[in-house]
Design a protein around this motif. Structure first.
Motif, PDB file in Angstrom:
ATOM      1  N   PHE A   1       0.851  -1.206   0.000  1.00  0.00           N
ATOM      2  CA  PHE A   1       0.000   0.000   0.000  1.00  0.00           C
ATOM      3  C   PHE A   1       0.888   1.258   0.000  1.00  0.00           C
ATOM      4  CE2 PHE A   1      -2.363   3.369   2.003  1.00  0.00           C
ATOM      5  CZ  PHE A   1      -3.711   3.153   1.701  1.00  0.00           C
ATOM      6  N   ASP A   2       1.854   1.266   0.948  1.00  0.00           N
ATOM      7  CA  ASP A   2       2.734   2.433   1.071  1.00  0.00           C
ATOM      8  C   ASP A   2       3.533   2.650  -0.208  1.00  0.00           C
ATOM      9  OD1 ASP A   2       1.787   2.693   3.594  1.00  0.00           O
ATOM     10  OD2 ASP A   2       3.500   1.712   4.562  1.00  0.00           O
ATOM     11  N   GLN A   3       3.982   1.536  -0.794  1.00  0.00           N
ATOM     12  CA  GLN A   3       4.778   1.634  -2.009  1.00  0.00           C
ATOM     13  C   GLN A   3       3.968   2.279  -3.134  1.00  0.00           C
ATOM     14  OE1 GLN A   3       8.095   1.044  -2.338  1.00  0.00           O
ATOM     15  NE2 GLN A   3       7.668   2.096  -4.274  1.00  0.00           N
ATOM     16  N   ILE A   4       2.711   1.867  -3.233  1.00  0.00           N
ATOM     17  CA  ILE A   4       1.866   2.421  -4.306  1.00  0.00           C
ATOM     18  C   ILE A   4       1.671   3.921  -4.099  1.00  0.00           C
ATOM     19  CG2 ILE A   4      -0.471   2.388  -5.295  1.00  0.00           C
ATOM     20  CD1 ILE A   4      -0.495  -0.649  -4.732  1.00  0.00           C
TER      21      ILE A   4
ATOM     22  N   LYS B   1      -7.608   5.856 -11.767  1.00  0.00           N
ATOM     23  CA  LYS B   1      -7.171   4.981 -12.864  1.00  0.00           C
ATOM     24  C   LYS B   1      -5.778   4.424 -12.571  1.00  0.00           C
ATOM     25  CE  LYS B   1      -9.216   6.636 -17.100  1.00  0.00           C
ATOM     26  NZ  LYS B   1      -8.974   7.605 -18.154  1.00  0.00           N
ATOM     27  N   ILE B   2      -4.872   5.335 -12.183  1.00  0.00           N
ATOM     28  CA  ILE B   2      -3.490   4.921 -11.911  1.00  0.00           C
ATOM     29  C   ILE B   2      -3.440   3.994 -10.697  1.00  0.00           C
ATOM     30  CG2 ILE B   2      -1.223   5.795 -11.180  1.00  0.00           C
ATOM     31  CD1 ILE B   2      -1.812   8.250 -12.965  1.00  0.00           C
ATOM     32  N   LEU B   3      -4.220   4.335  -9.672  1.00  0.00           N
ATOM     33  CA  LEU B   3      -4.222   3.496  -8.455  1.00  0.00           C
ATOM     34  C   LEU B   3      -4.721   2.088  -8.777  1.00  0.00           C
ATOM     35  CD1 LEU B   3      -5.547   6.041  -5.794  1.00  0.00           C
ATOM     36  CD2 LEU B   3      -3.308   4.930  -5.807  1.00  0.00           C
ATOM     37  N   ARG B   4      -5.749   2.000  -9.648  1.00  0.00           N
ATOM     38  CA  ARG B   4      -6.256   0.676 -10.036  1.00  0.00           C
ATOM     39  C   ARG B   4      -5.178  -0.114 -10.747  1.00  0.00           C
ATOM     40  NH1 ARG B   4     -11.290  -0.302  -9.001  1.00  0.00           N
ATOM     41  NH2 ARG B   4     -12.834   1.352  -8.917  1.00  0.00           N
TER      42      ARG B   4
END
Ligand code: ATP
Ligand code: MG
Length: 482
Positions: free
Chosen positions: A395-398, A419-422
């Motif tokens: 999660f933190d990395q994303i 969009k990017i998070l998905r």
């Protein structure tokens, strides 16, 4: 009585409040009475920045210093004879603890005998009434203001008042202090104090200021918000010579001081409160050659480690500038990570002094573009959480990856970010709802109320009228042309 405790607590940073509570606790354990004193109380009353916390205890502060050290505070200096400790509390809070003392002068101008005393005697031996006020931090009288020399009234009148006819004779450094305080606060010397001041100058007492005392004033000067005002006063009063003849001859670097102050104001706006004593000192003494500077500082009682650090400061800043102009900080995220670790005083120095455009543009982007993005990063985390991603290292990395993408100018809108998070998290969009499932949505279709229907009819009529009027006007124009 105004509630000084309330005033104090509302003005302290959380770190300063924690430091004050710790000092209070320790004093209670040791059975000492403890007070806030000096500049802290003066600045509290006048609404100035509370940059350090000066405590006075009826007891020996060295035991307190040992305990505070255990809790992570740093002792910057300790004068065992004067029972005075300079500290850096956790969270970078500057402060000092002194034992309450009285000073007894056998003859004016001789070295005083020191006697450990109560707070009241301690306040009366101080230099000016506006510095001789205390606030009690003791359980039974917390928030009580002690003002035995009427300092509050002098503050209201905007005056610096010395506490005795022998004030300047006893400690000629107070000549520098009086002008510094008055210039800083926009106050004038009270009329009798001005007479005593003039008399002291006539008797050339300024020549007896020790270089160490003058050095302490230079230290304070370099921490001032607007040192140029004080330097001008010292220059006009021919007192700058005492700091150093070469400085008086070559004049302080007023331009460099002004540049640094402008940068500092910019840093304040960006949410930083850097300590700028070293770059300010370099600006003040900017016209002296390297050798002259180190000789001057050494004469003024600066320790050799301090002088070395001051001398090396510009070199270190140059190294930083080189890194900022180089390959290692080419991408915004690399530059961000690098700048984040640089002490702010170097950032300030480079912004004021550097002419390297690559370095400057990164520093400016850091303050005004990248930092705000960094501060809004919790929103990205919330968005990712809303997609159903559990918190953890991935999660933190994303979130960090999105930060890097944002620094490149993308992922600005919530839609783009989702969009990017998905994509980064692999969480797919839920399948599109089928026709059948959509039905209830249809049922929710907006039904016009009577009022809305009426409004629509009125608008339709108005549009029609406007159209008619337009046609008429056009016809008239056409006719006129003919
Ligand atoms: P600053 O905001 O510059 O720290 P300050 O008033 O706290 O201002 P300090 O040099 O830290 O200045 O001194 C703390 C207190 O000690 C002063 O407020 C004053 O009461 C007292 N003091 C300092 N120097 C003298 C002096 N030469 N004679 C008498 N009292 C002094
Ligand atoms: Mg102080």
């Amino acid at each position: 009585m105004p509630d000084y405790m309330f005033l104090l607590e509302s003005r302290l940073s959380p770190e300063q409040r924690a430091a004050m509570l710790r000092v209070q606790e320790l004093a209670a354990v040791l059975g000492f009475n403890v007070y806030l004193t000096g500049g802290t109380v003066r600045d509290l009353i006048t609404g100035a920045n509370l940059r350090d916390l000066d405590f006075t205890v009826e007891g020996n502060p060295s035991k307190m210093a040992r305990e505070l050290e255990k809790g992570g505070a740093k002792v910057l200096s300790e004068d065992e004879k004067l029972r005075h400790v300079e500290l850096l509390f956790a969270g970078d809070v500057e402060g000092s603890i002194s034992a309450a003392r009285d000073e007894h002068y056998v003859r004016p101008g001789t070295r005083p005998e020191i006697r450990w005393s109560t707070i009241m005697e301690d306040l009366r031996r101080r230099d000016f009434s506006l510095n001789a006020i205390a606030i009690s931090l003791n359980p039974a009288s917390r928030g009580l203001l002690l003002d035995p020399t009427n300092g509050l009234s002098d503050i209201e009148h905007g005056e610096v008042r010395a506490l005795s006819i022998h004030s300047f004779t006893n400690q000629p450094v107070r000549l520098l202090r009086a002008l510094r305080l008055a210039a800083r606060m926009g106050f004038k010397l009270e009329s009798r104090t001005q007479e005593w001041f003039n008399l002291a100058i006539e008797r050339e007492l300024q020549l007896t200021i020790t270089p160490e005392d003058a050095g302490e004033e230079v230290r304070s000067l370099s921490r001032e918000e607007r040192p140029q005002l004080i330097l001008k006063e010292w220059e006009e009063g021919d007192l700058l010579e005492l700091v150093h003849p070469i400085l008086a001859k070559k004049h302080p670097g007023y331009d460099a001081i002004n540049r640094l102050i402008k940068v500092r104001d910019d840093l304040y706006m960006a949410g930083f409160r850097p300590r700028l004593a070293t770059p300010m000192l370099l600006a003040i003494f900017g016209r002296l050659k390297d050798r002259e500077l180190s000789n001057t500082l050494s004469k003024l009682g600066y320790r050799s480690v301090e002088i070395e650090a001051i001398e090396k400061f510009p070199e270190k800043a140059l190294e930083i500038q080189k890194e900022l102009a180089g390959k290692k900080t080419k991408t915004p995220i690399d530059a961000y990570r690098y700048i984040e670790k640089i002490p702010m005083e170097y950032v300030a120095y480079l912004l004021a002094e550097s002419s390297n455009s690559a370095a400057l543009s990164k520093l400016k982007a850091f303050l005004h573009k990248w930092r705000p993005v960094r501060q809004a990063l919790p929103i990205v985390a919330t968005e990712l959480e809303a997609l159903g991603m559990p918190r953890g290292p991935k999660f933190d990395q994303i979130v960090q990856d999105v930060f890097a993408i944002q620094l490149n100018g993308r992922a600005k809108t919530p839609e783009e970010r989702v969009k990017i998070l998905r994509k980064l998290s692999g969480i797919k969009e839920p399948p599109k709802k089928k026709e059948k499932e959509k039905k209830p949505a249809k049922a929710e279709k907006h039904v016009e109320t009577a009022a809305e229907k009426k409004a629509a009819a009125v608008e339709k009529h108005a549009t029609h009228e406007r159209h008619k009027a337009g046609m008429k006007a056009a016809a008239a124009k056409h006719k006129a042309k003919k």
